[in-house]
Design a protein around this motif. Structure first.
Motif, PDB file in Angstrom:
ATOM      1  N   THR A  12      -3.540  -8.892  -5.597  1.00 22.76           N
ATOM      2  CA  THR A  12      -4.091  -9.899  -6.145  1.00 22.76           C
ATOM      3  C   THR A  12      -3.227 -10.470  -7.296  1.00 22.76           C
ATOM      4  N   THR A  52       0.921  -1.101  -0.227  1.00 21.29           N
ATOM      5  CA  THR A  52       0.050   0.038  -0.111  1.00 21.29           C
ATOM      6  C   THR A  52       0.869   1.360  -0.081  1.00 21.29           C
ATOM      7  N   GLU A  55      -4.576  -2.785  -4.533  1.00 24.93           N
ATOM      8  CA  GLU A  55      -5.206  -4.079  -4.549  1.00 24.93           C
ATOM      9  C   GLU A  55      -4.849  -4.891  -5.778  1.00 24.93           C
ATOM     10  N   VAL A 105      -5.214 -10.702   0.660  1.00 20.44           N
ATOM     11  CA  VAL A 105      -6.461 -10.705  -0.491  1.00 20.44           C
ATOM     12  C   VAL A 105      -7.608 -11.123   0.131  1.00 20.44           C
TER      13      VAL A 105
END
Length: 309
Positions: free
Chosen positions: A78, A25, A74, A305
């Motif tokens: 993933t 992040t 994100e 996730v």
């Protein structure tokens, strides 16, 4: 049940996830996947105990598929989970005893304190509930606590435990247990062992003797050699695998103590470097907290996730 275990797995990997997911992040907040971002991601993967080889492989995959595009954290998580799962998939193999061997002899090795005895007890319970006849050998004869612990698991599971006085000959115990297991039609015989790695030559001699003596009765024994590793040791687990593979023919791994460890990435490094089957992971003290290893669940839990229903 599976969802409950996934939740416990995520909880067990929470410190790794915070370290890895939080780092992702921090790097990727609507920015392009450029050389600088990839370098930061590579450093993050290495500090997460995945090792330089895994980090380099993943970075090259990102470079060839997503380089120069704008990405979110994100999307990176993933894709990273998919990359990790691909590395883990070939080694995610449940432990399955061979019915051609009765009993199927499982030699359980590892350094002291990794959870060998507890792992044997949990596996004994699992296979007993499947209807198999299981016996256990308290082969760590120098640690009274290990013998007592295995006897407690024997009482819980209804499985016979072959034990001797303190300092008894572990090879002799294993031999007698194998004879008894054969006579009584046991399906599985788990042999606990000492793990004094600081005295490598003595440990090698003891393990070699156990194998040599059992082979006087059954020349194919042991049929499996499981190495138990404590996930909290991080990169030290790599050295343990290397050493135990020198001592005995390790056939598979069980990774314990994934209950809050910040070192969950080590499983990825082990899979990449050694390719040994990872049969199970432990995320807590209860018997049901040892479960067959799932590459996808582990990868998704490691990078944070969300589970899919």
């Amino acid at each position: 049940m599976a969802l409950g275990f996934f939740s416990r797995l995520k909880q067990g990997l929470s410190r790794s996830t915070q370290k890895l997911g939080g780092g992702i992040t921090g790097i990727f907040t609507k920015r392009k996947l450029d050389d600088e971002a990839l370098e930061e991601l590579e450093d993050l993967l290495i500090t997460a105990d995945m090792g330089p080889a895994v980090a380099e492989r993943i970075i090259e995959s990102f470079r060839s598929s997503r380089f120069g595009t704008e990405v979110t954290d994100e999307e990176i998580r993933t894709t990273l989970a998919d990359e990790i799962a691909a590395i883990l998939e070939p080694v995610a193999k449940p432990f399955e005893p061979d019915p051609a061997h009765k009993p199927h002899v499982v030699l359980v090795v590892g350094v002291n304190g990794v959870g060998k005895t507890t792992t044997i007890g949990k596996m004994a319970r699992f296979f007993t509930e499947e209807g198999k006849k299981v016996m256990m050998v308290a082969g760590d004869t120098f640690r009274a606590a290990a013998v007592e612990q295995l006897q407690i698991w024997g009482e819980r599971t209804g499985c016979p435990v072959i034990a001797g006085p303190p300092g008894a000959d572990a090879a002799g115990l294993a031999f007698e247990a194998l004879k008894r297991g054969k006579a009584e039609g046991a399906d599985l015989l788990f042999v606990d062992t000492a793990g004094r790695l600081h005295n490598k030559s003595a440990l090698m001699e003891e393990l070699a003797k156990i194998i040599r003596v059992m082979r006087k009765f059954d020349e194919t024994a042991p049929h499996s050699v499981l190495l138990v590793l404590d996930a909290t040791t991080g990169q030290n687990a790599v050295e343990q695998v290397r050493v135990f593979r020198e001592l005995v023919n390790v056939t598979g791994l069980v990774v314990t103590k994934l209950d809050g460890s910040a070192r969950g990435g080590i499983v990825v490094a082990l899979a990449d470097q050694f390719g040994l089957p990872v049969h199970a992971v432990g995320v807590g003290e209860q018997a049901e907290d040892l479960r067959p290893f799932s590459a996808v669940d582990y990868a998704r839990g490691l990078v944070g996730v969300a589970d899919t229903v």
